[in-house]
Design a protein around this motif. Structure first.
Motif, PDB file in Angstrom:
ATOM      1  N   ALA A 272     -35.034 -44.296  44.626  1.00 31.63           N
ATOM      2  CA  ALA A 272     -35.336 -44.888  43.329  1.00 31.63           C
ATOM      3  C   ALA A 272     -35.915 -43.839  42.404  1.00 31.63           C
ATOM      4  O   ALA A 272     -36.741 -43.015  42.808  1.00 31.63           O
ATOM      5  CB  ALA A 272     -36.320 -46.042  43.491  1.00 31.63           C
ATOM      6  N   GLN A 273     -35.437 -43.857  41.147  1.00 34.55           N
ATOM      7  CA  GLN A 273     -35.969 -42.950  40.119  1.00 34.55           C
ATOM      8  C   GLN A 273     -35.914 -43.694  38.793  1.00 34.55           C
ATOM      9  O   GLN A 273     -34.834 -43.944  38.265  1.00 34.55           O
ATOM     10  CB  GLN A 273     -35.156 -41.670  40.037  1.00 34.55           C
ATOM     11  CG  GLN A 273     -35.684 -40.723  38.979  1.00 34.55           C
ATOM     12  CD  GLN A 273     -34.871 -39.448  38.892  1.00 34.55           C
ATOM     13  OE1 GLN A 273     -34.132 -39.094  39.789  1.00 34.55           O
ATOM     14  NE2 GLN A 273     -35.005 -38.750  37.778  1.00 34.55           N
ATOM     15  N   GLY A 274     -37.087 -44.067  38.305  1.00 36.52           N
ATOM     16  CA  GLY A 274     -37.132 -44.841  37.069  1.00 36.52           C
ATOM     17  C   GLY A 274     -36.423 -46.167  37.263  1.00 36.52           C
ATOM     18  O   GLY A 274     -36.655 -46.870  38.225  1.00 36.52           O
TER      19      GLY A 274
ATOM     20  N   TRP B  47     -21.775 -31.852  47.555  1.00 32.77           N
ATOM     21  CA  TRP B  47     -21.866 -30.620  48.333  1.00 32.77           C
ATOM     22  C   TRP B  47     -21.758 -29.402  47.431  1.00 32.77           C
ATOM     23  O   TRP B  47     -22.358 -28.374  47.708  1.00 32.77           O
ATOM     24  CB  TRP B  47     -20.806 -30.608  49.430  1.00 32.77           C
ATOM     25  CG  TRP B  47     -21.085 -31.621  50.516  1.00 32.77           C
ATOM     26  CD1 TRP B  47     -22.310 -31.954  51.028  1.00 32.77           C
ATOM     27  CD2 TRP B  47     -20.143 -32.421  51.206  1.00 32.77           C
ATOM     28  NE1 TRP B  47     -22.175 -32.913  51.998  1.00 32.77           N
ATOM     29  CE2 TRP B  47     -20.862 -33.216  52.133  1.00 32.77           C
ATOM     30  CE3 TRP B  47     -18.753 -32.561  51.146  1.00 32.77           C
ATOM     31  CZ2 TRP B  47     -20.233 -34.126  52.987  1.00 32.77           C
ATOM     32  CZ3 TRP B  47     -18.137 -33.472  51.998  1.00 32.77           C
ATOM     33  CH2 TRP B  47     -18.877 -34.241  52.902  1.00 32.77           C
ATOM     34  N   THR B  48     -21.040 -29.514  46.339  1.00 24.01           N
ATOM     35  CA  THR B  48     -20.936 -28.405  45.379  1.00 24.01           C
ATOM     36  C   THR B  48     -22.208 -28.296  44.536  1.00 24.01           C
ATOM     37  O   THR B  48     -22.701 -27.203  44.287  1.00 24.01           O
ATOM     38  CB  THR B  48     -19.704 -28.599  44.469  1.00 24.01           C
ATOM     39  OG1 THR B  48     -18.537 -28.646  45.285  1.00 24.01           O
ATOM     40  CG2 THR B  48     -19.575 -27.470  43.469  1.00 24.01           C
ATOM     41  N   ALA B  49     -22.733 -29.443  44.100  1.00 23.38           N
ATOM     42  CA  ALA B  49     -23.929 -29.458  43.242  1.00 23.38           C
ATOM     43  C   ALA B  49     -25.174 -28.976  43.970  1.00 23.38           C
ATOM     44  O   ALA B  49     -26.052 -28.360  43.368  1.00 23.38           O
ATOM     45  CB  ALA B  49     -24.158 -30.859  42.683  1.00 23.38           C
ATOM     46  N   ARG B  50     -25.271 -29.294  45.261  1.00 20.81           N
ATOM     47  CA  ARG B  50     -26.423 -28.908  46.078  1.00 20.81           C
ATOM     48  C   ARG B  50     -27.758 -29.401  45.522  1.00 20.81           C
ATOM     49  O   ARG B  50     -28.781 -28.720  45.615  1.00 20.81           O
ATOM     50  CB  ARG B  50     -26.475 -27.397  46.280  1.00 20.81           C
ATOM     51  CG  ARG B  50     -25.275 -26.866  47.019  1.00 20.81           C
ATOM     52  CD  ARG B  50     -25.505 -25.408  47.383  1.00 20.81           C
ATOM     53  NE  ARG B  50     -24.466 -24.894  48.213  1.00 20.81           N
ATOM     54  CZ  ARG B  50     -24.378 -25.032  49.538  1.00 20.81           C
ATOM     55  NH1 ARG B  50     -25.306 -25.703  50.173  1.00 20.81           N
ATOM     56  NH2 ARG B  50     -23.384 -24.521  50.209  1.00 20.81           N
ATOM     57  N   ARG B  51     -27.718 -30.579  44.907  1.00 22.76           N
ATOM     58  CA  ARG B  51     -28.941 -31.212  44.396  1.00 22.76           C
ATOM     59  C   ARG B  51     -28.686 -32.703  44.252  1.00 22.76           C
ATOM     60  O   ARG B  51     -27.536 -33.135  44.174  1.00 22.76           O
ATOM     61  CB  ARG B  51     -29.359 -30.608  43.063  1.00 22.76           C
ATOM     62  CG  ARG B  51     -28.380 -30.875  41.930  1.00 22.76           C
ATOM     63  CD  ARG B  51     -28.848 -30.288  40.599  1.00 22.76           C
ATOM     64  NE  ARG B  51     -27.875 -30.521  39.559  1.00 22.76           N
ATOM     65  CZ  ARG B  51     -27.822 -31.604  38.797  1.00 22.76           C
ATOM     66  NH1 ARG B  51     -28.703 -32.574  38.971  1.00 22.76           N
ATOM     67  NH2 ARG B  51     -26.899 -31.735  37.863  1.00 22.76           N
ATOM     68  N   PRO B  52     -29.735 -33.502  44.200  1.00 13.03           N
ATOM     69  CA  PRO B  52     -29.542 -34.940  43.981  1.00 13.03           C
ATOM     70  C   PRO B  52     -28.915 -35.193  42.604  1.00 13.03           C
ATOM     71  O   PRO B  52     -29.177 -34.456  41.642  1.00 13.03           O
ATOM     72  CB  PRO B  52     -30.959 -35.512  44.038  1.00 13.03           C
ATOM     73  CG  PRO B  52     -31.751 -34.495  44.796  1.00 13.03           C
ATOM     74  CD  PRO B  52     -31.132 -33.171  44.448  1.00 13.03           C
ATOM     75  N   LEU B  53     -28.106 -36.236  42.529  1.00 10.55           N
ATOM     76  CA  LEU B  53     -27.423 -36.589  41.281  1.00 10.55           C
ATOM     77  C   LEU B  53     -27.547 -38.082  41.027  1.00 10.55           C
ATOM     78  O   LEU B  53     -27.646 -38.877  41.962  1.00 10.55           O
ATOM     79  CB  LEU B  53     -25.930 -36.247  41.364  1.00 10.55           C
ATOM     80  CG  LEU B  53     -25.536 -34.798  41.590  1.00 10.55           C
ATOM     81  CD1 LEU B  53     -24.049 -34.699  41.920  1.00 10.55           C
ATOM     82  CD2 LEU B  53     -25.867 -33.968  40.358  1.00 10.55           C
ATOM     83  N   THR B  54     -27.498 -38.450  39.760  1.00  7.10           N
ATOM     84  CA  THR B  54     -27.410 -39.856  39.389  1.00  7.10           C
ATOM     85  C   THR B  54     -25.940 -40.260  39.380  1.00  7.10           C
ATOM     86  O   THR B  54     -25.043 -39.410  39.454  1.00  7.10           O
ATOM     87  CB  THR B  54     -27.994 -40.092  37.987  1.00  7.10           C
ATOM     88  OG1 THR B  54     -27.190 -39.377  37.033  1.00  7.10           O
ATOM     89  CG2 THR B  54     -29.457 -39.647  37.895  1.00  7.10           C
TER      90      THR B  54
ATOM     91  N   TYR C  58     -29.018 -39.815  44.190  1.00  6.21           N
ATOM     92  CA  TYR C  58     -28.345 -39.775  45.489  1.00  6.21           C
ATOM     93  C   TYR C  58     -28.259 -38.328  45.936  1.00  6.21           C
ATOM     94  O   TYR C  58     -28.116 -37.426  45.118  1.00  6.21           O
ATOM     95  CB  TYR C  58     -26.932 -40.351  45.378  1.00  6.21           C
ATOM     96  CG  TYR C  58     -26.878 -41.814  45.037  1.00  6.21           C
ATOM     97  CD1 TYR C  58     -26.614 -42.764  46.018  1.00  6.21           C
ATOM     98  CD2 TYR C  58     -27.065 -42.261  43.732  1.00  6.21           C
ATOM     99  CE1 TYR C  58     -26.546 -44.116  45.711  1.00  6.21           C
ATOM    100  CE2 TYR C  58     -26.997 -43.606  43.416  1.00  6.21           C
ATOM    101  CZ  TYR C  58     -26.740 -44.530  44.402  1.00  6.21           C
ATOM    102  OH  TYR C  58     -26.684 -45.867  44.092  1.00  6.21           O
ATOM    103  N   ALA C  59     -28.314 -38.134  47.243  1.00  7.10           N
ATOM    104  CA  ALA C  59     -28.166 -36.800  47.833  1.00  7.10           C
ATOM    105  C   ALA C  59     -27.366 -36.952  49.119  1.00  7.10           C
ATOM    106  O   ALA C  59     -27.418 -38.006  49.772  1.00  7.10           O
ATOM    107  CB  ALA C  59     -29.526 -36.185  48.126  1.00  7.10           C
ATOM    108  N   PRO C  60     -26.619 -35.930  49.487  1.00 10.70           N
ATOM    109  CA  PRO C  60     -25.843 -36.034  50.725  1.00 10.70           C
ATOM    110  C   PRO C  60     -26.768 -36.068  51.945  1.00 10.70           C
ATOM    111  O   PRO C  60     -27.794 -35.393  51.976  1.00 10.70           O
ATOM    112  CB  PRO C  60     -24.974 -34.775  50.722  1.00 10.70           C
ATOM    113  CG  PRO C  60     -25.653 -33.832  49.795  1.00 10.70           C
ATOM    114  CD  PRO C  60     -26.418 -34.654  48.809  1.00 10.70           C
ATOM    115  N   ALA C  61     -26.378 -36.846  52.941  1.00 12.94           N
ATOM    116  CA  ALA C  61     -27.155 -36.954  54.177  1.00 12.94           C
ATOM    117  C   ALA C  61     -26.773 -35.862  55.169  1.00 12.94           C
ATOM    118  O   ALA C  61     -27.435 -35.710  56.190  1.00 12.94           O
ATOM    119  CB  ALA C  61     -26.945 -38.328  54.803  1.00 12.94           C
TER     120      ALA C  61
END
Length: 115
Positions: free
Chosen positions: A59-61, A14-21, A66-69
């Motif tokens: 999936a990425q590579g 929620w802080t990052a506001r972007r998808p993360l690995t 992951y991203a919050p729903a």
């Protein structure tokens, strides 16, 4: 309801506001933590959060992002109630609103704000 580590992981998203690995999430979690969390611990919790519908896995590579729903823990709770109880939850909420003038006013204000 989220456990302690689940809440910490969701807060990172929620802080990052972007998808993360998993690695990015681990690095952010471990920035101020002693002893550091293990990669496999964070991977396991994130996988479980995805299974619960709190995170969306893509999936990425060779891995995943992951991203919050949902935008916060309250939104996650509402999604869970609706997923579990469906129309019955909505019906009970409306019944409650019908008998609670303060709740009706808050709902009206929120509806007007969003229009």
């Amino acid at each position: 309801m989220l456990g302690s580590l689940e809440s910490q992981i969701m807060e990172v998203f929620w802080t990052a506001r972007r998808p993360l690995t998993v690695r990015e999430t681990l690095d952010l979690l471990n920035a101020d933590r002693t002893p550091p969390l293990a990669y496999t611990t964070v991977l396991t919790v994130m996988s479980r959060l995805a299974e619960k519908g709190a995170l969306v896995r893509k999936a990425q590579g060779r891995g995943h992002t992951y991203a919050p729903a949902a935008e916060d823990e309250a939104a996650l709770a509402v999604q869970g109630v609706l997923r579990t109880y469906g129309d019955a939850a909505v019906s009970h909420f409306l019944d409650q609103a019908a008998t609670d003038p303060d709740l009706r006013k808050r709902l009206q204000a929120l509806l007007e704000k969003d229009s």
